[in-house]
Design an enzyme around this catalytic site. Structure first.
Site, PDB file in Angstrom:
ATOM      1  N   HIS A   1     -16.346   0.666  20.669  1.00 14.07           N
ATOM      2  CA  HIS A   1     -17.304  -0.344  21.132  1.00 14.07           C
ATOM      3  C   HIS A   1     -18.218   0.163  22.247  1.00 14.07           C
ATOM      4  O   HIS A   1     -19.436   0.044  22.175  1.00 14.07           O
ATOM      5  CB  HIS A   1     -16.572  -1.596  21.635  1.00 14.07           C
ATOM      6  CG  HIS A   1     -15.635  -2.196  20.627  1.00 14.07           C
ATOM      7  ND1 HIS A   1     -15.855  -2.120  19.267  1.00 14.07           N
ATOM      8  CD2 HIS A   1     -14.484  -2.895  20.778  1.00 14.07           C
ATOM      9  CE1 HIS A   1     -14.867  -2.742  18.641  1.00 14.07           C
ATOM     10  NE2 HIS A   1     -14.031  -3.209  19.523  1.00 14.07           N
TER      11      HIS A   1
ATOM     12  N   LEU B   1       0.809  -1.227   0.000  1.00 14.40           N
ATOM     13  CA  LEU B   1       0.000   0.000   0.000  1.00 14.40           C
ATOM     14  C   LEU B   1       0.841   1.275   0.000  1.00 14.40           C
ATOM     15  O   LEU B   1       0.345   2.341  -0.354  1.00 14.40           O
ATOM     16  CB  LEU B   1      -0.951   0.004   1.200  1.00 14.40           C
ATOM     17  CG  LEU B   1      -2.082  -1.027   1.167  1.00 14.40           C
ATOM     18  CD1 LEU B   1      -2.875  -1.004   2.449  1.00 14.40           C
ATOM     19  CD2 LEU B   1      -2.997  -0.782  -0.030  1.00 14.40           C
TER      20      LEU B   1
ATOM     21  N   ASP C   1     -17.414  -1.327  12.987  1.00 15.80           N
ATOM     22  CA  ASP C   1     -17.221  -1.613  14.410  1.00 15.80           C
ATOM     23  C   ASP C   1     -17.816  -2.998  14.611  1.00 15.80           C
ATOM     24  O   ASP C   1     -19.037  -3.160  14.570  1.00 15.80           O
ATOM     25  CB  ASP C   1     -17.934  -0.584  15.291  1.00 15.80           C
ATOM     26  CG  ASP C   1     -17.663  -0.826  16.779  1.00 15.80           C
ATOM     27  OD1 ASP C   1     -17.478  -1.998  17.155  1.00 15.80           O
ATOM     28  OD2 ASP C   1     -17.633   0.142  17.554  1.00 15.80           O
ATOM     29  N   HIS C   2     -16.954  -3.999  14.804  1.00 14.10           N
ATOM     30  CA  HIS C   2     -17.467  -5.381  14.753  1.00 14.10           C
ATOM     31  C   HIS C   2     -18.489  -5.678  15.853  1.00 14.10           C
ATOM     32  O   HIS C   2     -19.273  -6.599  15.738  1.00 14.10           O
ATOM     33  CB  HIS C   2     -16.324  -6.409  14.759  1.00 14.10           C
ATOM     34  CG  HIS C   2     -15.665  -6.578  16.088  1.00 14.10           C
ATOM     35  ND1 HIS C   2     -14.542  -5.881  16.452  1.00 14.10           N
ATOM     36  CD2 HIS C   2     -15.967  -7.376  17.136  1.00 14.10           C
ATOM     37  CE1 HIS C   2     -14.182  -6.236  17.677  1.00 14.10           C
ATOM     38  NE2 HIS C   2     -15.033  -7.134  18.115  1.00 14.10           N
TER      39      HIS C   2
END
Length: 487
Positions: A237, A91, A174-175
């Site tokens: 979270h 990248l 945001d898992h």
């Protein structure tokens, strides 16, 4: 929901830990259940010099290690791996992008990019994608945290992304929002008539949100030392969980409505002034101790140097709006804690008058506990009378009404949070992704706390590994007459 599935998926960081543990097993699970669009190709990209065959061998090994045995099927794995390709990509090297674009080929059928990279590489990654035509109208991008370390760096990253991807094609991940139990908060609140009338300052005394980990640094020393618990867990979270608990009812369960209401909560968070920081925040760093019966080293020993990075934080927060005026939200997270878990405890106010007091009956306020992990359940603590003739007085006891989601939906396969989020990215549903204004409001609040720590020279207090954090965290709630909900 209007579905607009893409024909191709590009996974950056395809040889990393997250790809092996979560992304590849999630994509396989979606493939095995026939949920991926037919013909969808998955191209992995990372620095490792694999070709397609070598990456398929790598992916097969990851599936073998991280899939549950009952999900492993040789034929299905073979068919899934036929979708998978690989292109070595650096990248930070502009010359890397053209070969990647050539490998992916025609994107008129839509391309979803999953970008999990160090914040320092975001700008060059977006620029490189844009230059070789991998950022046009048919392309959407999913961004994995960390999206900066404070408001200015977050704005920098968001500005860089916005040059190539407008907000309606940007999916910030945001898992936690992919977890079933987190989505169940909305179902509990807005799908049941009896909670809403008391879901406010008149009915609720306090809210506690805890995310506790038993692990230490593991492989994340470099990142964690520069981030700390406040940035790593609270900024995303914990604040997202707070927003789901505190938000107003959205008109519809879709991207714009849900995110509008969450954004209002973040804008209503009372900024913590520098002079308040020592009284409403606690920071800690784990010392040596015992976790699950095993001796573990202190943070600085694990790191190999002394450090002022916090591995624990507790905060007394307030949402300054009509619904929540005066209700404290106690937030805490830490590493090397006594137990692993994520839960929300909502303590309701006591009944206005106890008719049992004259007969010796003691009442506890009701409490709703929503546990996200390790197991998923919802528990409502209510008062009940113990059986008996009551000659010596009425005996009341708190009893739990349990809804175990694991047991209730035993026949349904529980999905990894990333399965939901990857499918939503592929299909184009933004409901469970985070919008730019949310992120910036979250950082504004977090940065004010860090300023307060700096102004007061606050250093993390030591706590033994295997405990519930520094004693000051207990004092934070006890002086309000509140006790942390610990199992």
């Amino acid at each position: 929901m209007h579905r607009n599935p893409v024909a191709k998926l590009l996974l950056f960081g395809a040889t990393g830990d997250l790809a092996q543990r979560m992304l590849l097993p999630s994509l396989y699970g979606l493939h095995a259940d026939g949920l991926l669009p037919e013909g969808l190709t998955i191209t992995g990209a990372a620095r490792h010099d694999h070709d397609d065959a070598a990456y398929r061998t790598f992916a097969r090994a990851a599936l073998d290690e991280y899939l549950k045995d009952d999900r492993k099927d040789a034929g299905t794995i073979d068919a899934f791996l036929e979708r998978v390709h690989y292109q070595p990509t650096d990248l930070s090297d502009p010359a890397s992008f053209q070969p990647l674009a050539d490998k992916i080929g025609d994107i008129s059928g839509g391309l979803a990019i999953y970008l999990s990279t160090a914040p320092s590489l975001f700008e060059s990654a977006i620029e490189g994608l844009h230059k070789v035509g991998l950022a046009g109208e048919t392309v959407r991008v999913g961004l994995e945290k960390p999206l900066g370390y404070d408001l200015p760096t977050s704005r920098e990253i968001n500005d860089a992304v916005a040059k190539a991807f407008p907000e309606n094609r940007t999916y910030r991940i945001d898992h936690y929002l992919g977890k079933e139990t987190v989505q169940n908060i909305l179902a509990l609140r807005f799908g049941n008539s009896f909670f809403e009338p008391v879901w406010n300052a008149q009915g609720i005394d306090n809210v506690q949100i805890t995310i506790s980990e038993t692990v230490g640094l593991e492989e994340r020393a470099g990142y964690y030392e520069s981030a700390g618990a406040l940035r790593d867990m609270v900024q995303n979270h914990i604040l997202q969980l707070l927003a789901l608990i505190a938000m107003e009812p959205p008109a519809r369960f879709e991207g714009t409505d849900v995110r509008d209401e969450k954004s209002k909560v973040f804008r209503s968070l009372r900024l913590i002034k520098p002079e308040e920081a020592p009284h409403v925040t606690v920071t800690g760093q784990y010392a040596e101790g015992a976790v699950n019966g095993k001796f573990v080293k202190s943070y600085s020993e694990e790191l190999g140097q002394t450090s002022t990075t916090e591995t624990f934080v507790a905060i007394k927060a307030h949402v300054d709006n009509w619904r929540w005026q005066g209700v404290p939200f106690y937030l805490r997270t830490g590493k090397r804690m006594a137990a692993r878990g994520s839960e929300i405890a909502i303590q309701f106010k006591a009944v206005p008058h106890s008719m049992f007091a004259g007969r010796g009956g003691l009442l506890q306020p009701n409490m709703l506990i929503i546990r996200l992990q390790p197991e998923e359940h919802v528990q409502l603590l209510v008062m009940a009378k113990e059986p008996g003739l009551d000659r010596e007085g009425v005996r009341l006891r708190e009893v739990p009404l349990n809804l175990s989601l694991d047991a209730e939906f035993a026949g349904t396969r529980r999905r990894i949070a990333y399965e939901r989020l990857l499918l939503d990215l592929i299909e184009g549903d933004q409901t469970l992704f985070v919008r730019r204004d949310e992120v910036e409001a979250q950082w504004t609040w977090i940065d004010a706390i860090r300023e307060g720590w700096k102004a007061n020279g606050m250093k993390p207090k030591s706590y033994p590994s295997g405990s519930w954090g520094p004693s000051a965290a207990i004092a934070l709630t006890e002086r309000d007459g509140v006790t942390w909900q610990d199992d």
